[in-house]
Enzyme design. Structure first.
Site, mmCIF file in Angstrom:
data_model
loop_
_atom_site.group_PDB
_atom_site.id
_atom_site.type_symbol
_atom_site.label_atom_id
_atom_site.label_comp_id
_atom_site.label_asym_id
_atom_site.label_seq_id
_atom_site.Cartn_x
_atom_site.Cartn_y
_atom_site.Cartn_z
ATOM 1 N N GLU A 128 0.871 -1.064 -0.057
ATOM 2 C CA GLU A 128 0.053 0.094 0.005
ATOM 3 C C GLU A 128 1.015 1.156 0.034
ATOM 4 O OE1 GLU A 128 -3.903 1.981 2.325
ATOM 5 O OE2 GLU A 128 -2.888 0.248 3.019
ATOM 6 N N GLY A 269 3.154 2.273 10.521
ATOM 7 C CA GLY A 269 3.043 1.349 11.724
ATOM 8 C C GLY A 269 2.686 0.046 11.468
ATOM 9 N N ALA A 270 1.783 -0.147 10.690
ATOM 10 C CA ALA A 270 1.399 -1.446 10.344
ATOM 11 C C ALA A 270 0.694 -1.607 9.066
ATOM 12 C CB ALA A 270 0.425 -2.188 11.706
ATOM 13 N N MET A 271 0.407 -2.955 8.757
ATOM 14 C CA MET A 271 -0.293 -3.079 7.375
ATOM 15 C C MET A 271 -1.209 -4.128 7.180
ATOM 16 S SD MET A 271 -0.882 -1.895 4.080
ATOM 17 C CE MET A 271 -2.151 -2.445 3.418
ATOM 18 N N ASN A 273 -2.667 -6.255 5.524
ATOM 19 C CA ASN A 273 -2.924 -7.403 4.296
ATOM 20 C C ASN A 273 -3.689 -8.657 4.958
ATOM 21 O OD1 ASN A 273 -0.491 -6.217 3.250
ATOM 22 N ND2 ASN A 273 0.727 -6.869 4.839
ATOM 23 N N HIS A 305 -6.700 -2.071 15.125
ATOM 24 C CA HIS A 305 -7.116 -1.384 14.091
ATOM 25 C C HIS A 305 -6.769 -2.172 12.659
ATOM 26 C CE1 HIS A 305 -6.913 2.332 11.490
ATOM 27 N NE2 HIS A 305 -6.300 1.646 10.777
ATOM 28 N N GLU A 306 -5.711 -2.977 12.861
ATOM 29 C CA GLU A 306 -5.110 -3.834 11.479
ATOM 30 C C GLU A 306 -6.291 -4.911 11.550
ATOM 31 O OE1 GLU A 306 -3.538 -2.327 9.530
ATOM 32 O OE2 GLU A 306 -2.889 -0.721 11.121
ATOM 33 N N HIS A 309 -9.619 -4.117 9.845
ATOM 34 C CA HIS A 309 -9.681 -3.566 8.621
ATOM 35 C C HIS A 309 -10.022 -4.936 7.741
ATOM 36 C CE1 HIS A 309 -8.240 0.049 7.555
ATOM 37 N NE2 HIS A 309 -7.222 0.143 8.021
ATOM 38 N N GLU A 328 -10.057 4.047 6.349
ATOM 39 C CA GLU A 328 -9.275 4.487 7.197
ATOM 40 C C GLU A 328 -10.080 5.117 8.401
ATOM 41 O OE1 GLU A 328 -6.564 2.948 8.032
ATOM 42 O OE2 GLU A 328 -5.905 2.540 5.969
#
Length: 883
Positions: A128, A269-271, A273, A305-306, A309, A328
């Site tokens: 991303e 911070g993080a993703m 996927n 949060h991740e 998603h 987001e």
């Protein structure tokens, strides 16, 4: 690296892709310098199959193309045109076809940390927003959803762990080669930005989760060897997140495996996927000796949060990058609500608003202002902003207030049902709520389209004879770049009337109130009259910070003091005290600039102490009440002609004025909160709140006699990183340089092998307001522990100096600006994304007083004059100068 002048991309020009890729099979042979990617793609036209087909244009960057084939027939060079960042197939079949592309990449040479790269020997990806094109040629845009199957192969000794999205289908050895493979399949179509793969020698912490429907999900957190013991809190946060999402949002996880990988080199911070979240390890690793309570809270929030998603971002993604807030802003709102349920809702709300005001309000007030859903961008990486995230979350919160809880949940259910598996838009999202609530949300949609922070005015008038209270409410929105004319937007203004004895009075009015206490201000001005008001109340306006606005409220000093002592709304009680102190600090700043010594109201200590000693309140809330507004808070309220030196002196004067009269009472709190009664360390909210209150008192106790002795004693005897850092930060900020340097040396010696802890060591020194700090920062850049190639280290030292050291970054001699500017120029060559984010520290330069403003502009123009800047930095510097 692309260095051409970026061209704007406009929302109005959106067109669906001419072709779609329904399936992507990747065969990846990992090698440190020459990884081979074989991509087999099922391609079809998107539109009338009988119309003449046009060229197929794929995106690709820093790839070495080896071959292209259609339906197993290798194409000649005349059938395709490689460009700088594209691959154009000039003639493709009208009917669906199979496209096979073979290319190689060099993960070790990838310093941008986008696409496939190596971090401490681990192969890792970040796709991303547009990183997949650095892995292979593709339709690299969020509205192309594909089902992925990935075969990963690597030297078994080098990468015994091979991971990709989805479920593990097969593993095996490649006979006679020392290599092995793993095959992963993700049945859920997803855009390329959610693709991920990892290969490395990693340790794992494993657990299981049973979903509401009874399915078993394997949970794994992969980290560098020796660190798995520090993942237990992250695993606990993950399981709580999964449970909460089922219970509150009715969202169940949909794969057999959920993997998290933590790496030390990561731009973000993080993703999120799909099924394979990749994290910056600072948001995974924690134990009492290395992590503060703030670290634990960040881990809990970002893990959540991740994970959230998975539904708001993965199952339903955004059609284009203009819709970034759709995933987001909504997911930030979800993680905020999760944390509020896990911890103190009142404290969480204050923390969230402080973040909004410190990060998003300056963005809205400066040259980088943009709508939550922008209508154009030059470099999408520069739009991962507080406006999209934090203001986007506030819009969701207002929507829920505006239409009510029941309609909100019906709208969310409709959104999930209607758009599961889609790439959706903000308009489609709002349409679900308009339908569920049977209302028109076209005016509310302005929150997504208009930049700028609305200004809310509140004026009250009490008529004792008529027993009525009249509120005159008004709103205006300042001009922002490209938007000079603004329309009024619906503002939910939550109201309370506080009586002389501190109770809420009944609200009786002919005006429709949401939930019995919220006025919807949906025009430029509105008058609301309350009847049967038996006495003049103190008006508590914008309770719970019910809208993301600046408020000008005509309250008397006595009314603010009354609210600070009695308001039943925790946020407004805190806000009233902040407003009192802000008023004192703004006046004191003017006094300092006039060359005089600041004076403060004689009853300030009594007002602050009344809340601090109230043991009926949550200790974490009492800690917030003790903290005066920050230097950045004061600068934001002054707005123009800002002198950071004067603000610093005024704030230090206020703390000194409060310290002496509160010393005895605060010392007692310090001792009480430090008494653990034999309790072992726990990161829970109650325990963290006790530590927060104890260390809030330490700020003032450090200014009294024997303050340094107390700080050194806490530093030496602390059993948690929270208490150790609290003492060390005050030592470093103080005037006893010998004591500070000795403590810093001991701290480094004790933790030199732990990168995350040493990041704290760098940050503490970078944020000290001393005149010598720029020299120290430059010296630390030459330290063996510093590396410009490690984003965490750059953020810890340079980012902290630029973003959190108001006085030294904004020096009148321009030294701070030049220091950061030089780093931006250097860093732009390898990691433009991090460089551009550092450069955003200049966003408020136009609010400074003339000498500092001129110095900041000089640095910005020096950067702007450089040829070959990345699009990331070029975009930020040009917008910052043009605003």
């Amino acid at each position: 690296m692309r260095t051409e002048t970026p061209q704007p991309i406009y929302l109005k020009d959106y067109r669906p892709p001419a072709y779609l890729i329904d399936r992507i099979d990747l065969d990846v042979s990992l090698n440190p310098t020459e990884t081979v990617i074989r991509a087999t793609m099922a391609v079809r036209r998107n539109g009338d199959p009988d119309a003449p087909s046009g060229p197929l244009v794929l995106s690709g960057e820093d790839l070495t193309l080896k071959s292209v084939a259609i339906d197993d027939v290798t194409l000649t060079d005349k059938a395709f045109v490689p460009g700088t960042d594209t691959l154009t197939l000039t003639a493709v079949p009208n009917a669906p076809f199979t496209l096979t592309i073979v290319n190689t990449i060099n993960p070790t040479a990838n310093k941008r940390l986008m696409g496939l790269y190596r971090s401490n020997g681990t192969y890792c990806t970040q796709c991303e927003a547009e990183g997949f094109r650095r892995i292979t040629y593709a339709i690299d845009r969020p509205d192309n959803l594909s089902v992925y199957t990935v075969r990963l192969e690597a030297e078994k000794d080098d990468a015994p762990v091979l991971l990709a999205n989805g479920n593990l289908m097969e593993t095996g050895e490649v006979q006679g080669t020392g290599r092995h493979y793993a095959v992963w399949h993700d049945p859920h179509p997803k855009p390329s930005y959610l693709f991920a793969m990892v290969g490395g020698d990693l340790e794992v912490l494993s657990d299981r989760f049973t979903t509401a429907s009874g399915r078993q999900v394997a949970l794994n957190i992969y980290v560098e060897h020796g660190k798995a013991a520090r993942c237990h809190y992250a695993m606990d946060a993950l399981k709580r997140s999964m449970t909460w999402d089922e219970q509150v949002w009715s969202r169940e996880y949909d794969l057999d495996i959920f993997n998290v990988v933590a790496v030390s080199d990561f731009n973000m911070g993080a993703m999120e996927n799909k099924g394979l979240n990749i994290f910056n390890d600072k948001y995974v690793l924690a134990d009492p000796n290395t992590a503060t309570d703030q670290d634990y809270a960040h881990i809990e929030a970002i893990i959540a949060h991740e994970y959230f998603h998975n539904w708001t971002g993965n199952r339903i993604t955004c059609r284009d990058w203009f819709q970034l807030c759709l995933k987001e802003g909504l997911t930030v709102y979800r993680d905020q609500e999760f944390t509020a349920d896990m911890r103190s809702a009142a404290v969480k709300r204050i923390q969230d608003v402080r973040t909004l005001r410190s990060q998003q309000f300056p963005e809205d007030a400066g040259p980088l202002a943009h709508p939550v859903r922008p209508d154009k961008y030059l470099e999408i990486n520069n739009f991962y902003t507080a406006t999209v995230y934090e203001k986007g979350a506030e819009i969701i919160r207002m929507l829920k207030t505006l239409i009510g809880d029941d309609a909100f949940w019906r709208g969310m259910a409709l959104y999930f049902e209607r758009h599961d598996g889609d790439a959706a838009t903000v308009d489609q999202f709002l349409a679900c709520f308009a339908e569920a609530a049977d209302t028109d949300l076209s005016d509310f949609a302005l929150w997504y389209a208009q930049a700028g922070t609305p200004e809310l005015t509140v004026i009250s008038a009490y008529d004792a004879q008529a027993r009525t209270l009249t509120l005159d409410l008004g709103q205006s929105i300042p001009s922002t770049p490209g938007q000079n004319q603004k329309r009024p937007m619906p503002l939910p203004v939550r109201i309370g009337l506080v009586s002389a004895d501190g109770h809420d009075m009944p609200l009786e009015t002919n005006t429709t109130l949401i939930d019995g206490d919220t006025i919807i201000l949906d025009e430029a001005a509105k008058t609301v009259t309350f009847s049967n008001v038996d006495e003049k109340p103190a008006v508590s306006a914008l309770r719970g910070f019910s809208a993301p606005v600046r408020i000008t409220h005509a309250l008397t000093d006595d009314e603010r003091r009354h609210l600070a002592a009695h308001d039943s709304d925790p946020f407004n009680r805190w806000q009233a005290l902040q407003d009192i102190l802000l008023g004192e600090l703004i006046a004191a700043t003017k006094t300092v600039r006039d060359g005089d010594r600041p004076q403060f109201a004689s009853d300030l200590a009594e007002i602050v102490l009344a809340s601090a000693i109230d043991d009926t309140l949550d200790p974490a809330f009492r800690a917030l009440l003790l903290a005066p507004p920050s230097e950045a808070d004061v600068a934001r309220e002054i707005r123009s002609d800002v002198d950071p030196d004067a603000i610093y002196v005024a704030r230090k004067g206020l703390q000194a004025a409060l310290a002496a009269p509160m010393a005895e009472a605060l010392a007692a709190i310090y001792e009480t909160m430090g008494n653990q009664n034999g309790r072992e360390f726990s990161p829970d909210a109650a325990s963290a709140g006790r530590r927060a209150l104890r260390n809030a008192t330490l700020v003032y106790l450090a200014l009294s006699d024997g303050g340094t002795t107390r700080l050194v004693a806490q530093f030496d005897t602390a059993t948690t990183m929270t208490d150790r850092i609290a003492a060390l930060s005050l030592l470093v900020a103080g005037d006893d340089r010998a004591a500070a340097d000795a403590a810093l040396e001991r701290f480094f010696s004790a933790h030199s092998g732990d990168a995350l802890v040493i990041d704290k060591w760098f940050t503490l020194q970078a944020t000290a307001a001393h005149a010598a700090t720029p020299d120290r920062v430059e010296a630390l850049m030459a330290h063996d522990a510093f590396s410009m190639k490690t984003p965490n280290r750059v953020r810890a030292l340079i980012g902290s100096f630029a973003m959190a050291n108001q006085r030294q970054f904004n020096r009148a001699d321009g030294r701070g600006f030049d220091l950061v500017g030089d780093v931006v120029i250097t860093l732009d060559r390898d990691n433009p994304q991090v460089a551009a984010r550092l450069l955003s520290a200049f966003r408020s330069w136009q609010a400074l007083e003339p000498i500092r403003r001129k110095a900041a502009e000089h640095t910005l123009r020096r950067i702007a004059d450089i040829d070959g800047l990345s699009p990331d930095v070029r975009d930020i510097v040009d917008r910052t100068l043009s605003g």
